[in-house]
Scaffold this active site. Structure first.
Site, PDB file in Angstrom:
ATOM      1  N   HIS A 138      45.793  35.465  31.018  1.00 42.71           N
ATOM      2  CA  HIS A 138      44.747  36.246  30.874  1.00 42.71           C
ATOM      3  C   HIS A 138      43.276  35.632  28.937  1.00 42.71           C
ATOM      4  CE1 HIS A 138      41.582  39.569  31.397  1.00 42.71           C
ATOM      5  NE2 HIS A 138      41.082  39.817  30.323  1.00 42.71           N
TER       6      HIS A 138
ATOM      7  N   ASN B  49      30.064  30.466  35.040  1.00 49.71           N
ATOM      8  CA  ASN B  49      29.456  30.975  33.795  1.00 49.71           C
ATOM      9  C   ASN B  49      30.101  31.500  32.464  1.00 49.71           C
ATOM     10  OD1 ASN B  49      27.204  31.038  35.849  1.00 49.71           O
ATOM     11  ND2 ASN B  49      27.509  32.523  36.436  1.00 49.71           N
TER      12      ASN B  49
ATOM     13  N   HIS C 103      37.979  31.294  35.143  1.00 48.78           N
ATOM     14  CA  HIS C 103      37.837  31.550  36.501  1.00 48.78           C
ATOM     15  C   HIS C 103      36.230  30.104  36.298  1.00 48.78           C
ATOM     16  CE1 HIS C 103      35.386  35.348  35.514  1.00 48.78           C
ATOM     17  NE2 HIS C 103      35.306  34.706  36.708  1.00 48.78           N
TER      18      HIS C 103
HETATM   19 ZN   LIG Z   1      43.254  38.625  33.241  1.00 49.37          ZN
END
Ligand SMILES: [Zn+2]
Length: 350
Positions: free
Chosen positions: A133, A173, A186
Site C-alpha cells: 500500500h 495521476n 497505481h
Molecule cells: Zn492498498
C-alpha cells in the site's frame, strides 16, 4: 530478457484479472468482490472544439475509500474484507476499471438534441504497481519497475490491435491535487475508440519531421535533467508547466514494445530517477500527471515514443490553475524559463 509470467484469472463476472510476475503465481484465490452493474458510457460531439466528450454517468458514485483500512487494491487474502485482488500476494496486477469512461457495448444511440452521439467504445484498465500500500515508484526495486514496463508492453500489444480500439494510453495521476482518491500505487490505461486530439497533432508533427531528434543536441546540453546512453529526461524548450519533464529514448522507437533489454532497463531507471527528483524538490510525494505517448499502431515508422510529466505546479508547491487564458483560449502563460527549471531539477538528481 528475464522471463516473466502472466496469469489470467477469470473473475466471477467473467472479466479477466491479469497477474504479471517474475515468480509464477499459482496461489488459490480467496473470496471475490460482488458483481457490480454494467456501465454504458457514450460520447457527444463538441461542434465548436471539434472533439468528442465522453459521459459515464454513475462515475460520481465511484469508490472514495476513507483510509488504508479499505483499500481496494491491497491483496485481500490477508484482510478481513474483499478487494479487487482476491489473493494473499501478487507482483503487478491489471484489472478492468469498474467505472469505465470507455467500454465497448451494444447500446444503440445516434442523435440527441441535434448532437452527434455514439457509444464510448474501448476499454479502461487499472494497473496496480505493487502489493504494498505505501510503496512508491520512487523507492521500488528496479526489477519491479521493469515488470511494470513489461506489463505496459503486454497491454499495448494486446489492446492496440483490437478493432474497437484506435489508441492506447497508459497514464498516472498522482496526489490529491490531481484528483486521486486512492493512494495505493497505481496507474490506468485508457484505450480510446478514436485517436485523441493531442495525439493526432503529434502524429502530424512527426510525419513532417522528427522534432525530438532535431532538438536532441540542445536537450543533451542545456535542457536535460538526467540522461544515459539510451534515455534522456529533459524539460522541453516549449514546456507549459514549470517542472514539465519528458522522457525520450535517444533513438526513435514507436513504443516501449521496441525496446531491447538495455533500453528497457535504462527506461526503468530513468522513470524512477525523475519521480525521485520531483519528490526531493518538494520534500514530499510530488503530485503529477504522467502519460505515455506511443504510436497508435505497433509498426508505425515515424512516431517517436516519449513520456510526459506535468506536475500541476507554478513554483515550489504552489498549484498552477488552468485559468483564463489556458482554459478559455488554450494559450499557456509561463513565468519561468525551461532552461532555468532544468537546472533546478538537475540539482535534485542523485
Ligand atoms: Zn492498498
Amino acid at each position: 530478457m528475464k522471463k516473466y509470467y502472466k496469469r489470467i484469472f477469470k473473475r466471477n463476472d467473467d472479466q479477466n484479472l491479469l497477474l504479471f510476475s517474475f515468480k509464477e503465481h499459482k496461489e488459490k484465490n480467496t473470496k471475490e468482490l460482488g458483481i457490480s452493474g454494467s456501465a454504458s458510457p457514450h460520447m457527444r460531439w463538441h461542434p465548436f472544439r471539434q472533439e468528442w466528450v465522453t459521459y459515464s454517468a454513475g462515475r460520481e458514485k465511484r469508490t472514495s475509500f476513507p483510509s488504508k483500512k479499505y483499500c481496494p487494491f491491497c491483496p485481500s487474502g490477508k484482510l478481513n474484507y474483499t478487494t479487487e485482488i482476491p489473493f494473499k500476494d501478487f507482483e503487478v496486477a491489471v484489472l478492468p476499471n469498474r467505472w469505465p469512461s470507455f467500454l465497448t457495448h451494444n447500446n444503440k444511440i445516434t442523435k440527441l438534441d441535434g448532437l452527434d452521439i455514439k457509444p464510448s467504445g474501448g476499454r479502461c484498465e487499472v494497473v496496480v504497481y505493487s502489493p504494498n500500500h505505501d510503496d512508491t515508484l520512487a523507492d521500488m526495486p528496479i526489477e519491479q519497475i521493469k515488470l511494470l514496463v513489461h506489463t505496459w508492453i503486454d497491454r499495448y500489444k494486446e489492446l492496440s490491435i483490437r478493432d474497437d480500439i484506435e489508441y492506447v494510453m497508459p497514464f498516472e495521476n498522482r496526489g490529491k491535487l490531481c484528483g486521486v482518491t486512492l493512494h495505493h500505487p497505481h496507474g490506468q490505461i485508457y484505450s480510446y475508440p478514436f485517436i485523441p486530439p493531442v495525439i493526432q497533432k503529434e502524429l502530424k508533427a512527426f510525419k513532417e519531421k522528427n522534432y525530438l531528434l532535431s532538438f536532441m543536441d540542445s536537450l543533451e546540453k542545456k535542457y536535460f535533467v538526467y540522461q544515459d546512453e539510451h534515455m534522456i529526461a529533459a524539460v522541453p524548450p516549449f514546456a507549459r508547466y514549470a517542472y514539465e519533464i519528458w522522457i525520450i529514448p535517444k533513438v526513435r522507437v514507436a513504443g516501449p514494445w521496441e525496446f531491447d533489454d538495455d533500453q528497457l532497463l535504462s527506461f526503468s531507471i530513468c522513470l524512477q530517477k525523475i519521480i525521485k527528483c520531483y519528490d526531493r524538490l518538494l520534500k514530499k510525494k510530488c503530485p503529477y500527471i504522467m502519460g505515455m505517448h506511443a504510436a497508435p499502431t505497433l509498426t508505425n515508422k515515424s512516431f517517436h515514443f516519449h513520456v510526459e510529466f506535468y506536475p500541476p505546479l507554478r513554483s515550489g508547491d504552489k498549484p498552477k490553475i488552468l485559468a483564463g487564458s489556458e482554459s478559455m483560449a488554450g494559450v499557456f502563460i509561463m513565468d519561468v524559463l525551461p532552461e532555468e527549471t532544468a537546472i533546478i531539477l538537475r540539482e535534485q538528481i542523485k
